[in-house]
Structures are given as structure tokens and as C-alpha cells.
Design a protein around this motif. Sequence first.
Motif, PDB file in Angstrom:
ATOM      1  N   ARG A 574       0.821  -1.212   0.000  1.00 50.48           N
ATOM      2  CA  ARG A 574       0.000   0.000   0.000  1.00 50.48           C
ATOM      3  C   ARG A 574       0.858   1.267   0.000  1.00 50.48           C
ATOM      4  NH1 ARG A 574      -5.057  -0.771   2.428  1.00 50.48           N
ATOM      5  NH2 ARG A 574      -5.396   1.479   2.179  1.00 50.48           N
ATOM      6  N   ILE A 575       1.868   1.280   0.867  1.00 55.64           N
ATOM      7  CA  ILE A 575       2.642   2.517   1.012  1.00 55.64           C
ATOM      8  C   ILE A 575       3.566   2.744  -0.176  1.00 55.64           C
ATOM      9  CG2 ILE A 575       4.717   1.723   2.258  1.00 55.64           C
ATOM     10  CD1 ILE A 575       4.167   4.104   4.190  1.00 55.64           C
ATOM     11  N   LEU A 576       3.949   1.646  -0.865  1.00 51.49           N
ATOM     12  CA  LEU A 576       4.780   1.768  -2.062  1.00 51.49           C
ATOM     13  C   LEU A 576       3.999   1.382  -3.309  1.00 51.49           C
ATOM     14  CD1 LEU A 576       8.251   0.388  -0.865  1.00 51.49           C
ATOM     15  CD2 LEU A 576       7.400   2.742  -0.844  1.00 51.49           C
ATOM     16  N   SER A 577       2.709   1.569  -3.281  1.00 53.49           N
ATOM     17  CA  SER A 577       1.880   1.268  -4.451  1.00 53.49           C
ATOM     18  C   SER A 577       2.202   2.243  -5.578  1.00 53.49           C
ATOM     19  CB  SER A 577       0.406   1.371  -4.094  1.00 53.49           C
ATOM     20  OG  SER A 577       0.048   2.721  -3.840  1.00 53.49           O
ATOM     21  N   PRO A 578       1.928   1.859  -6.831  1.00 62.36           N
ATOM     22  CA  PRO A 578       2.158   2.802  -7.941  1.00 62.36           C
ATOM     23  C   PRO A 578       1.430   4.131  -7.737  1.00 62.36           C
ATOM     24  CG  PRO A 578       1.797   0.593  -8.792  1.00 62.36           C
ATOM     25  CD  PRO A 578       1.518   0.530  -7.318  1.00 62.36           C
ATOM     26  N   GLU A 579       0.229   4.084  -7.141  1.00 60.21           N
ATOM     27  CA  GLU A 579      -0.519   5.314  -6.908  1.00 60.21           C
ATOM     28  C   GLU A 579       0.186   6.207  -5.886  1.00 60.21           C
ATOM     29  OE1 GLU A 579      -2.852   2.174  -8.598  1.00 60.21           O
ATOM     30  OE2 GLU A 579      -1.792   2.243  -6.657  1.00 60.21           O
ATOM     31  N   SER A 580       0.652   5.588  -4.804  1.00 56.16           N
ATOM     32  CA  SER A 580       1.339   6.346  -3.768  1.00 56.16           C
ATOM     33  C   SER A 580       2.641   6.947  -4.289  1.00 56.16           C
ATOM     34  CB  SER A 580       1.622   5.444  -2.562  1.00 56.16           C
ATOM     35  OG  SER A 580       2.384   6.120  -1.587  1.00 56.16           O
ATOM     36  N   ILE A 581       3.414   6.137  -5.006  1.00 53.15           N
ATOM     37  CA  ILE A 581       4.678   6.614  -5.567  1.00 53.15           C
ATOM     38  C   ILE A 581       4.417   7.716  -6.593  1.00 53.15           C
ATOM     39  CG2 ILE A 581       6.693   5.953  -6.936  1.00 53.15           C
ATOM     40  CD1 ILE A 581       6.762   4.935  -4.065  1.00 53.15           C
ATOM     41  N   GLY A 582       3.373   7.540  -7.392  1.00 48.35           N
ATOM     42  CA  GLY A 582       3.039   8.546  -8.394  1.00 48.35           C
ATOM     43  C   GLY A 582       2.653   9.874  -7.780  1.00 48.35           C
ATOM     44  N   ARG A 583       1.883   9.841  -6.694  1.00 45.67           N
ATOM     45  CA  ARG A 583       1.486  11.085  -6.026  1.00 45.67           C
ATOM     46  C   ARG A 583       2.701  11.843  -5.488  1.00 45.67           C
ATOM     47  NH1 ARG A 583      -2.802   7.903  -4.041  1.00 45.67           N
ATOM     48  NH2 ARG A 583      -1.648   7.510  -2.111  1.00 45.67           N
ATOM     49  N   ARG A 584       3.666  11.115  -4.967  1.00 41.33           N
ATOM     50  CA  ARG A 584       4.848  11.772  -4.407  1.00 41.33           C
ATOM     51  C   ARG A 584       5.678  12.401  -5.514  1.00 41.33           C
ATOM     52  NH1 ARG A 584       4.869  13.711   0.033  1.00 41.33           N
ATOM     53  NH2 ARG A 584       4.014  11.778   0.918  1.00 41.33           N
ATOM     54  N   GLY A 585       5.726  11.761  -6.675  1.00 40.96           N
ATOM     55  CA  GLY A 585       6.362  12.344  -7.843  1.00 40.96           C
ATOM     56  C   GLY A 585       7.879  12.362  -7.819  1.00 40.96           C
ATOM     57  N   LEU A 586       8.495  11.493  -7.020  1.00 38.18           N
ATOM     58  CA  LEU A 586       9.953  11.472  -6.928  1.00 38.18           C
ATOM     59  C   LEU A 586      10.573  10.224  -7.545  1.00 38.18           C
ATOM     60  CD1 LEU A 586      10.299  12.785  -3.260  1.00 38.18           C
ATOM     61  CD2 LEU A 586      10.950  14.018  -5.331  1.00 38.18           C
ATOM     62  N   PHE A 587       9.873   9.089  -7.468  1.00 36.12           N
ATOM     63  CA  PHE A 587      10.417   7.817  -7.916  1.00 36.12           C
ATOM     64  C   PHE A 587       9.616   7.262  -9.087  1.00 36.12           C
ATOM     65  CE2 PHE A 587      11.074   7.505  -3.114  1.00 36.12           C
ATOM     66  CZ  PHE A 587      12.319   8.124  -3.172  1.00 36.12           C
ATOM     67  N   ASP A 588      10.244   6.367  -9.848  1.00 39.83           N
ATOM     68  CA  ASP A 588       9.587   5.666 -10.955  1.00 39.83           C
ATOM     69  C   ASP A 588       8.790   4.490 -10.386  1.00 39.83           C
ATOM     70  OD1 ASP A 588       8.931   3.960 -13.100  1.00 39.83           O
ATOM     71  OD2 ASP A 588      10.650   4.664 -14.259  1.00 39.83           O
ATOM     72  N   PRO A 589       7.456   4.493 -10.489  1.00 41.67           N
ATOM     73  CA  PRO A 589       6.651   3.416  -9.899  1.00 41.67           C
ATOM     74  C   PRO A 589       6.992   2.032 -10.445  1.00 41.67           C
ATOM     75  CG  PRO A 589       5.272   5.277 -10.519  1.00 41.67           C
ATOM     76  CD  PRO A 589       6.617   5.539 -11.103  1.00 41.67           C
ATOM     77  N   LEU A 590       7.361   1.930 -11.728  1.00 43.96           N
ATOM     78  CA  LEU A 590       7.678   0.630 -12.316  1.00 43.96           C
ATOM     79  C   LEU A 590       8.941   0.034 -11.688  1.00 43.96           C
ATOM     80  CD1 LEU A 590       6.928   1.294 -16.105  1.00 43.96           C
ATOM     81  CD2 LEU A 590       5.515   0.076 -14.430  1.00 43.96           C
ATOM     82  N   VAL A 591       9.924   0.878 -11.415  1.00 47.99           N
ATOM     83  CA  VAL A 591      11.164   0.395 -10.794  1.00 47.99           C
ATOM     84  C   VAL A 591      10.887  -0.073  -9.368  1.00 47.99           C
ATOM     85  CG1 VAL A 591      13.509   0.999 -10.108  1.00 47.99           C
ATOM     86  CG2 VAL A 591      12.573   1.888 -12.238  1.00 47.99           C
ATOM     87  N   VAL A 592      10.059   0.661  -8.631  1.00 49.06           N
ATOM     88  CA  VAL A 592       9.708   0.254  -7.268  1.00 49.06           C
ATOM     89  C   VAL A 592       8.994  -1.094  -7.285  1.00 49.06           C
ATOM     90  CG1 VAL A 592       8.348   0.832  -5.225  1.00 49.06           C
ATOM     91  CG2 VAL A 592       9.589   2.638  -6.444  1.00 49.06           C
ATOM     92  N   SER A 593       8.055  -1.276  -8.196  1.00 50.52           N
ATOM     93  CA  SER A 593       7.328  -2.553  -8.291  1.00 50.52           C
ATOM     94  C   SER A 593       8.281  -3.694  -8.622  1.00 50.52           C
ATOM     95  CB  SER A 593       6.234  -2.449  -9.352  1.00 50.52           C
ATOM     96  OG  SER A 593       5.257  -1.487  -8.983  1.00 50.52           O
ATOM     97  N   ARG A 594       9.272  -3.441  -9.454  1.00 50.88           N
ATOM     98  CA  ARG A 594      10.248  -4.485  -9.791  1.00 50.88           C
ATOM     99  C   ARG A 594      11.089  -4.877  -8.581  1.00 50.88           C
ATOM    100  NH1 ARG A 594      13.988  -2.107 -13.547  1.00 50.88           N
ATOM    101  NH2 ARG A 594      15.621  -2.132 -11.952  1.00 50.88           N
ATOM    102  N   LEU A 595      11.482  -3.900  -7.764  1.00 51.29           N
ATOM    103  CA  LEU A 595      12.249  -4.195  -6.550  1.00 51.29           C
ATOM    104  C   LEU A 595      11.459  -5.110  -5.623  1.00 51.29           C
ATOM    105  CD1 LEU A 595      13.814  -0.745  -5.521  1.00 51.29           C
ATOM    106  CD2 LEU A 595      14.839  -2.567  -6.852  1.00 51.29           C
ATOM    107  N   ILE A 596      10.182  -4.811  -5.448  1.00 55.08           N
ATOM    108  CA  ILE A 596       9.343  -5.610  -4.555  1.00 55.08           C
ATOM    109  C   ILE A 596       9.237  -7.040  -5.077  1.00 55.08           C
ATOM    110  CG2 ILE A 596       7.019  -5.883  -3.636  1.00 55.08           C
ATOM    111  CD1 ILE A 596       6.763  -2.815  -3.720  1.00 55.08           C
TER     112      ILE A 596
END
Length: 641
Positions: A574-596
Motif C-alpha cells: 500500500r505505502i509503495l503502491s504505484p498510486e502512492s509513488i506517483g502522487r509523491r512524484g519522486l520515484f519511478d513506480p515501475l522500478v519500485v514494483s520491480r524491486l518488490i
Amino acid sequence: MCGIYGIIHLDGTAADPALMERMGNITRHRGPDDHGWHADGNCVIGMRRLSIIDLAGGHQPLTNEDESLWLVCNGEIYNFRELREELITAGHRFRTGSDCEVLLHAYEAWGDEFPLRLNGMYNFALWDAKRRRLLIGRDRIGVKPLYWRQDGQRLAFATEAKALLELPGVTAEVDRVALASYLNLGYVSAPRSMFAGISKLPVASMMRIEDGTAHIGRYWSLPEKVETGVSENEWLERIATGIERSVRMQMVSDVPIGAFLSGGIDSSAVVACMATATSQPVKTYAIGFGGSAADNFYNELPYAKRVAELFGSEHHEIVVKPDVVALLPRLLWHMDEPIADTAFITTYLVSEFARKDVTVILSGVGGDELFGGYRRYLGNHYAERFSRLPRLLQGAAKQIGRILPADRHSKWLNIARLAKGFLATAELSFEDRYRAYLQIMDRSLASQLMPGIQSSSWDPLLDAFAGSHQDDPCNHMLAVDMASQLPDDLLMLTDKMSMTVSLECRVPLLDHELLEMAATMPESVKIKGGVLKAAMKKALAGHLPPDILHRKKRGFGTPMGAWLKGELGRVLDRILSPESIGRRGLFDPLVVSRLIADHRANRQDYTDALIALINFEVWARIYLDHRSHDDVTVELQGMLA
């Protein structure tokens, strides 16, 4: 022990004393016993006090005989009695029994070089009314942090960054260059902080502010040359006597004192020396985790109990299953900056436990840096042996390394993870191999996460290597540790988490005289035969039993990686969801999802990287979104439902 803060107007206009209350109230946890401030035209300094020495008479700010000098100081000066006697003999008159008062008279006697006469952990602000100058300084090792901010004609400083955020016109914004480095290392190195516009004073430095300008200078550095012609037996004697001297010196206190005890070499050595220095049983405190196999992997209570029984300490232990979701927001608010080292959770829990009985605690932090206790110190040793293997065997070993699992929460998985890491770095340069051992994600991956930021724009490790000129590989790594991870990770979390519960934590293994000795000890003695802490183990053979001296090293962290794959998995998603990451606007959501995904499949151990991202997002919801930590806690708890 306390928190200090202050403001100086560089254009000479009057500073507002009313701001002292706001800066002090936000850091009340650092000094619940007393507070005070002094204003003089364009300068005002203040403090919150936790009373340790001269409980009745140590009120700050302190002043000299003619009230031309004023001081606020956070920390302890361990050699204050010797300095006090020397200064009284020279004609100085003391008003209190406070250890900090020696700084005023030391400045009178020795000028700007006075920090070189101090043995202690401290930050301070000293106002010279006659010369209209302010000095703010930090101890040699960086046990006590100090933040500062200059905006327009105002320069403000404080022990905690959150005090600076209380000033009018100051808003919390993220420093994106610092964030890129944080993704690489898991902490933010001085002189930057995670807050744009707020800096950390480097270790062993003093800022001089006068005539409308500020200048930062370094007053101490590590020796660069190995001492030759010293026998191994003499080195062992120096280690043993140095540790005993430092522990005895740092036991000075007018309030109850105890020790953290994990059962490792460092904390056990501190307890052993404390036991010989007092006729009373030493109060010791240990923490363990109970539950799953991963929890038990981090449980060191049997070792701590063994040492406690050996020295007859008054031993206290606690077994916890921490409510991480409830703890994270509050602890990250206290940390000021996000950090990927889960030892901050453990340190808080054991500090809270110990604070029920004592006000001062001794810790074994620092022994690994001084005496070669980390596996990275063996990088040269094993890389040299790897290079002797036939090329065919080297290639086969590297192929095996690529397919090994990457996890850390059992004995064999941890061995596989370490082997995988070594084989991936065996042929790297000295600097790159060191970085590979320390980094939580490589710089190319950090750049993928933050595509708009060039991670090469600031490289604190590169700066640390450039500023270190030791002629011994092991001591070269020690110098880089002292300029980076030790003050900005381990000591930062130790200070912030112990002071969260108003507990003073002292680190006798980081006594600067002991450190100077260790920095001149050759690698051939320190890690003789490829044995971590070989010299320290031999030096302590008369104090500690073999099963403690030679037990496997265990970090002072938590089984967070296993928890992220289990009960905290929903919070992670939830806290690192694509929506959450997108709202913050600092990280690439696809890269975060790949790490998980890679972490859950054990393709890579991204425990520290994911913790870094989670902790940053929790920190951001508090500081950048201007929400209370209680509010964020409720939100995280809802993610578990």
C-alpha cells in the motif's frame, strides 16, 4: 546532556528571543529537567537540559567571571576534572561544578584551539560578547549531531533539524541530491541533510561567525601513518588498557548508570571493564525477538545472559515483537531524517526499557570500526586469494554466485547472501568494493528510481576517500567509516533514539585517544590471518570466555526482511503502491514494483532498499505533508485491516 539551539543575525540587527521557546519546546524530550536562554543583541542561544552532572548547579547558559562569554553545551566532557584543576591553577574561577563550564575557561586560556583539549561527546555554542563572535562546534567523532541553516541575514542552529523548522518562513522541502545519495547508502551524509537548505556540521568541525560571515574549519583528523616497530604484545596491551581507561572515565555520573549488553565482543568488553571499576553490580539491558525462525535468528539473549552471569550484573532482558506500524511514524519524526538501518527501532526499544532504571547508558558502538569487525575489512584479504585461482575456477564461482539465493534470516541463507555479494565484487577496485559492501542499492539503480536526478552530482563516499590518506588499507576504510557511516548512520540513530526517552548514551570504544591508537595499528595485527578483530580478541582473552570472543557476528537490527514478506506485506504494497509513488512524484513506480517482486522471489535481497523507500515515504507524510506522526500511524494501521 541536552539540546541546544540559537540564532545570530549576520547584519547586526536584533535577534528575537521569543523564538527560543518554540525551538526548545519541540525538543523537550532531549532535556526535560531544565531550560534557559541568553540574548545579546544580534545573538540569542538556548538549551533544554537533561541533568547528569551537578544536578542543582548546572543550569545553562553558563557564563564566565565577567559575563563576557556565554555557553550552551550538549553532551559530556569526560576529562573536565583534570581541565578544571589545570585552569583553576592558572587563575580561572568557576561558578558551578558542571563539566561544561570548562569550555568557557578553556576558550579563555587556549583560544579557538580549545576543542583539542576536550575528551568527550558534545556540540556547543559559545558567544563571545566582547568580540561579537559566535562559535558552534561538534565533537571529534560526531556522537552529537548539529544542524544549521542560513537564510538571508539569519543563521540558526540546533541539535535537531525539527527545531529549525519552527522558525518563521522555514518550510520542509526535500533535498533531491541528498535523496539520491540516501537511495545509495541508506542515510544522508554531512554536510547535507534530507531537508533542502538545512545542513549538518561535519564531525570535528567548528563554525566561526563574526563580521557578518561564517567559516567552517576542521580542528582534528585521524593519524595517517601506521606506527612501526611495535610488537604484537604491546599492541594487545594498548588495546586492553585503552578500553579500560575509556570505560572508567565515561562512568562518571551523578545519576544511575547502566550498559547495553548484546553478548557480542564490544558490549561484553564494556560490561567487563565496568564490573572491575565498581563495587556495585552493573545494570545491564538486553533485547531479543521471539516468534518465527527469522525472529530467533536475531535473538542474542542467551549470549547476553552468559556475560551477565559471568560478571554478576543486575541483568534485565525483554523479548519483543514490535508493533512496527505503530512505531515507525513516531520514531522517524524523532530521527529528523529517514534512515534504512533498522537498528534505530531496536535501539529505541532497549533505550525505553533501560530508561525505567537509569539515566545514563554505555554502549559498545564503534568496536567494529576501530578493530576490524566488519566483513568489508576482509575484502582485500579474500580478493587477493580469489585472484590466485585459475581463471576457469574464478568464472565458475561467479556463475554460481549469480544463482545463489539472496536472503539473510537464517544461517545458511545469510551465508549464501554473503557469498553472492563477495563473488560479485571480488574483482572490483578497492573503493568500488568498499561501496558494494555498504550500499543498499547501486548508484545505477538509484538513478533508475530517480530518473530526473544525476546520482553522480554528489558522492559523499568519493569525498570521504579523497579526504582520507591512510597508508594501510584497513585504516583507510576506518577513516572513510569515520567520515560517513559511523556519524551519519550509527551514531545518529543512537543519539536520536536514546534521547527520544531522555537517556544519555555514551560510547567508550569511540574515545578519541583509543581511536587514534587503532588508526596507527597495521592491518597485519588488527585482522591477522584474516580473522576479524583478531587483535581485540587476543587483548580481551583474559576478560571474556572463548565462546563470547569467537561467536559469529550478528547485527543489532530486526528481521524486517522476513516481516516484509509476511505480516507487513500489505503495508509494503500500500505505502509503495504505484498510486502512492506517483502522487509523491519522486520515484519511478515501475522500478519500485520491480524491486518488490525481485525481493519476494529471493532473486535479490532488497530488504534495505525497500526499508529505505518505506521510511522515506513515512517521513515525507510527516514532514513534507505536514501531518502529525499519530495521524500517519492511524493511516498505516488501516493498511493492515
